[in-house]
Design a protein around this motif. Structure first.
Motif, mmCIF file in Angstrom:
data_model
loop_
_atom_site.group_PDB
_atom_site.id
_atom_site.type_symbol
_atom_site.label_atom_id
_atom_site.label_comp_id
_atom_site.label_asym_id
_atom_site.label_seq_id
_atom_site.Cartn_x
_atom_site.Cartn_y
_atom_site.Cartn_z
ATOM 1 N N ASN A 100 14.547 12.718 -0.470
ATOM 2 C CA ASN A 100 15.286 12.770 -1.728
ATOM 3 C C ASN A 100 16.322 11.653 -1.849
ATOM 4 N N SER A 101 17.082 11.419 -0.768
ATOM 5 C CA SER A 101 18.211 10.490 -0.851
ATOM 6 C C SER A 101 17.876 9.078 -0.415
ATOM 7 N N GLY A 102 16.770 8.894 0.303
ATOM 8 C CA GLY A 102 16.440 7.578 0.822
ATOM 9 C C GLY A 102 17.113 7.315 2.161
ATOM 10 N N PRO A 103 16.778 6.197 2.798
ATOM 11 C CA PRO A 103 17.261 5.930 4.159
ATOM 12 C C PRO A 103 18.694 5.422 4.249
ATOM 13 N N GLY A 104 19.288 5.014 3.137
ATOM 14 C CA GLY A 104 20.637 4.452 3.190
ATOM 15 C C GLY A 104 20.618 2.948 3.364
ATOM 16 N N GLN A 105 21.814 2.349 3.428
ATOM 17 C CA GLN A 105 21.916 0.890 3.433
ATOM 18 C C GLN A 105 21.506 0.253 4.750
ATOM 19 N N PHE A 106 21.626 1.011 5.867
ATOM 20 C CA PHE A 106 21.184 0.468 7.152
ATOM 21 C C PHE A 106 19.685 0.701 7.313
ATOM 22 N N SER A 107 18.895 -0.030 6.541
ATOM 23 C CA SER A 107 17.449 0.152 6.580
ATOM 24 C C SER A 107 16.766 -1.102 6.045
ATOM 25 N N ILE A 108 15.508 -1.263 6.433
ATOM 26 C CA ILE A 108 14.726 -2.405 5.945
ATOM 27 C C ILE A 108 14.506 -2.271 4.442
ATOM 28 N N GLN A 130 0.825 -1.217 0.000
ATOM 29 C CA GLN A 130 0.000 0.000 0.000
ATOM 30 C C GLN A 130 0.853 1.259 0.000
ATOM 31 N N THR A 131 1.900 1.259 0.814
ATOM 32 C CA THR A 131 2.765 2.442 0.858
ATOM 33 C C THR A 131 3.552 2.613 -0.436
ATOM 34 N N SER A 132 3.848 1.494 -1.109
ATOM 35 C CA SER A 132 4.533 1.588 -2.399
ATOM 36 C C SER A 132 3.664 2.315 -3.419
ATOM 37 N N LYS A 133 2.375 2.024 -3.394
ATOM 38 C CA LYS A 133 1.456 2.718 -4.295
ATOM 39 C C LYS A 133 1.426 4.212 -3.991
ATOM 40 N N ILE A 134 1.402 4.549 -2.686
ATOM 41 C CA ILE A 134 1.388 5.967 -2.302
ATOM 42 C C ILE A 134 2.704 6.634 -2.697
ATOM 43 N N GLU A 135 3.827 5.926 -2.490
ATOM 44 C CA GLU A 135 5.124 6.476 -2.880
ATOM 45 C C GLU A 135 5.197 6.734 -4.381
ATOM 46 N N VAL A 177 10.740 5.704 10.065
ATOM 47 C CA VAL A 177 11.927 6.459 9.652
ATOM 48 C C VAL A 177 13.182 5.869 10.281
ATOM 49 N N VAL A 178 13.112 5.561 11.573
ATOM 50 C CA VAL A 178 14.289 5.057 12.292
ATOM 51 C C VAL A 178 14.755 3.716 11.731
ATOM 52 N N VAL A 179 13.814 2.791 11.498
ATOM 53 C CA VAL A 179 14.204 1.461 11.011
ATOM 54 C C VAL A 179 14.382 1.448 9.498
ATOM 55 N N GLY A 180 14.000 2.542 8.849
ATOM 56 C CA GLY A 180 14.165 2.611 7.397
ATOM 57 C C GLY A 180 13.165 1.774 6.637
ATOM 58 N N PHE A 181 11.948 1.670 7.167
ATOM 59 C CA PHE A 181 10.887 0.935 6.482
ATOM 60 C C PHE A 181 9.960 1.933 5.804
ATOM 61 N N LYS A 182 9.948 1.915 4.459
ATOM 62 C CA LYS A 182 9.185 2.899 3.696
ATOM 63 C C LYS A 182 9.502 4.305 4.210
ATOM 64 N N ALA A 183 10.796 4.580 4.309
ATOM 65 C CA ALA A 183 11.267 5.818 4.930
ATOM 66 C C ALA A 183 10.823 7.057 4.154
ATOM 67 N N LYS A 184 10.764 6.962 2.823
ATOM 68 C CA LYS A 184 10.348 8.124 2.033
ATOM 69 C C LYS A 184 8.895 8.484 2.318
ATOM 70 N N PHE A 185 8.048 7.458 2.385
ATOM 71 C CA PHE A 185 6.634 7.700 2.678
ATOM 72 C C PHE A 185 6.464 8.270 4.084
ATOM 73 N N SER A 186 7.132 7.641 5.072
ATOM 74 C CA SER A 186 6.977 8.089 6.457
ATOM 75 C C SER A 186 7.573 9.478 6.668
ATOM 76 N N ALA A 187 8.693 9.779 6.000
ATOM 77 C CA ALA A 187 9.273 11.117 6.101
ATOM 78 C C ALA A 187 8.349 12.159 5.477
ATOM 79 N N THR A 188 7.707 11.813 4.367
ATOM 80 C CA THR A 188 6.740 12.719 3.742
ATOM 81 C C THR A 188 5.556 12.967 4.670
ATOM 82 N N LEU A 189 5.091 11.911 5.345
ATOM 83 C CA LEU A 189 3.990 12.062 6.303
ATOM 84 C C LEU A 189 4.383 13.004 7.438
#
Length: 301
Positions: free
Chosen positions: A286-294, A37-42, A227-239
């Protein structure tokens, strides 16, 4: 009986009953459902933000340092009041008060400019972090929990600036093994993500409770964990950007207060600090959560 032991005699390799695929009949986990679902929103957000995407890093960097620019202007326009407070209430000698304020204004002006034009980012970020620490000590705010949490988030935004400025190249450090900048970027992105959410934690545990506040707090806390765990970080950061922006305009509307209102300066200060944290979140978008993320681990597997 031998001829019956073909591919489908024990159900191995045979088509699934009722015309379905075996894998499709396996129930999805809640995590996979959320991810879909979050992928669709992203994807929708990516489409809508396409026109401004090239300018997003510049906007984020400007918003991050806007609180320092405002602070430098406030010191200049309220010079006598600043001197009076530092001398009479903080008991700092007169000569040192002048030196303290001048040094802060110069460092904030130069380092903010360097961040915006993306030059010498390491020195600029260190300088602005130094300002945060010295102001906490100089103004006696080091033990103020709200100030502490807000400035942790501001530092998180500055770390995002640092990670955003690094490219893939090798740099040697004396006495340390060589690290590629992309490797250092991973650690700073992780630290930046963690620090960025402290402002929202301060927001949750301060102020009066209401139904709307509880709903917003639960949504925001869920986004902070993502955001902390890097799960759908772009969506959660936008929220979080949306929540903080709406909150900022409604609560810290300093422009509606009278010039001599006692809370005008506090509201103005809070407004620009939240803008800085929004800038850090935009860099994360813009840059994404990085490699230490889900998100990144999911790509690997």
């Amino acid at each position: 009986m031998a001829q019956l032991r073909g591919q489908g005699s024990y159900g191995i390799g045979a088509p699934a009953p009722f015309g379905g695929d075996i894998d499709q009949r396996v129930e999805q986990s809640p995590l996979d459902t959320i991810r879909q679902q979050t992928s669709k929103i992203e994807d929708l957000l990516d489409t809508l933000s396409e026109p401004i995407k090239p300018f997003l890093p510049a906007i984020g960097r400007f918003l991050i340092v806007v609180t320092f620019i405002e602070d430098a202007l406030r010191i200049i326009t309220q010079w006598n009041d600043q001197l009076l407070y530092l001398h009479d209430y903080r008991h700092i000698p007169s000569g040192l008060t002048h030196l303290f304020l001048i040094a802060n204004v110069i460092v904030m002006a130069i380092c903010s400019t360097l961040v915006i034009i993306r030059r010498y980012s390491e020195y600029a970020v260190c300088g602005l972090m130094g300002v945060v620490v010295t102001q906490a000590l100089g103004y006696g705010l080091i033990f103020d929990l709200n100030f502490f949490l807000r400035n942790l988030s501001v530092m998180g935004g500055l770390l995002m600036v640092l990670s955003d400025s690094w490219v893939r190249k090798t740099k040697a450090f004396a006495g340390l093994p060589q690290l590629e900048e992309k490797d250092r970027k991973m650690y700073f992105q992780l630290a930046g993500r963690v620090l960025l959410i402290f402002l929202f934690i301060g927001f949750v545990f301060s102020g009066e409770w209401s139904v709307i506040r509880i709903i917003v707090s639960l949504l925001g806390l869920a986004a902070c964990v993502m955001v902390v765990v890097g799960f759908k970080a772009k969506f959660s950061a936008t929220l979080l950007v949306v929540i903080l922006s709406v909150f900022n305009v409604i609560v810290n509307n300093f422009w509606t207060l009278h010039e001599h209102h006692p809370h005008k300066d506090f509201a103005k200060y809070d407004f620009f600090q939240i803008l800085s944290i929004v800038g850090g979140l935009l860099l994360l978008v813009n840059s994404g959560p990085g490699q230490f993320s889900i998100d990144e681990k999911k790509k690997v597997y």
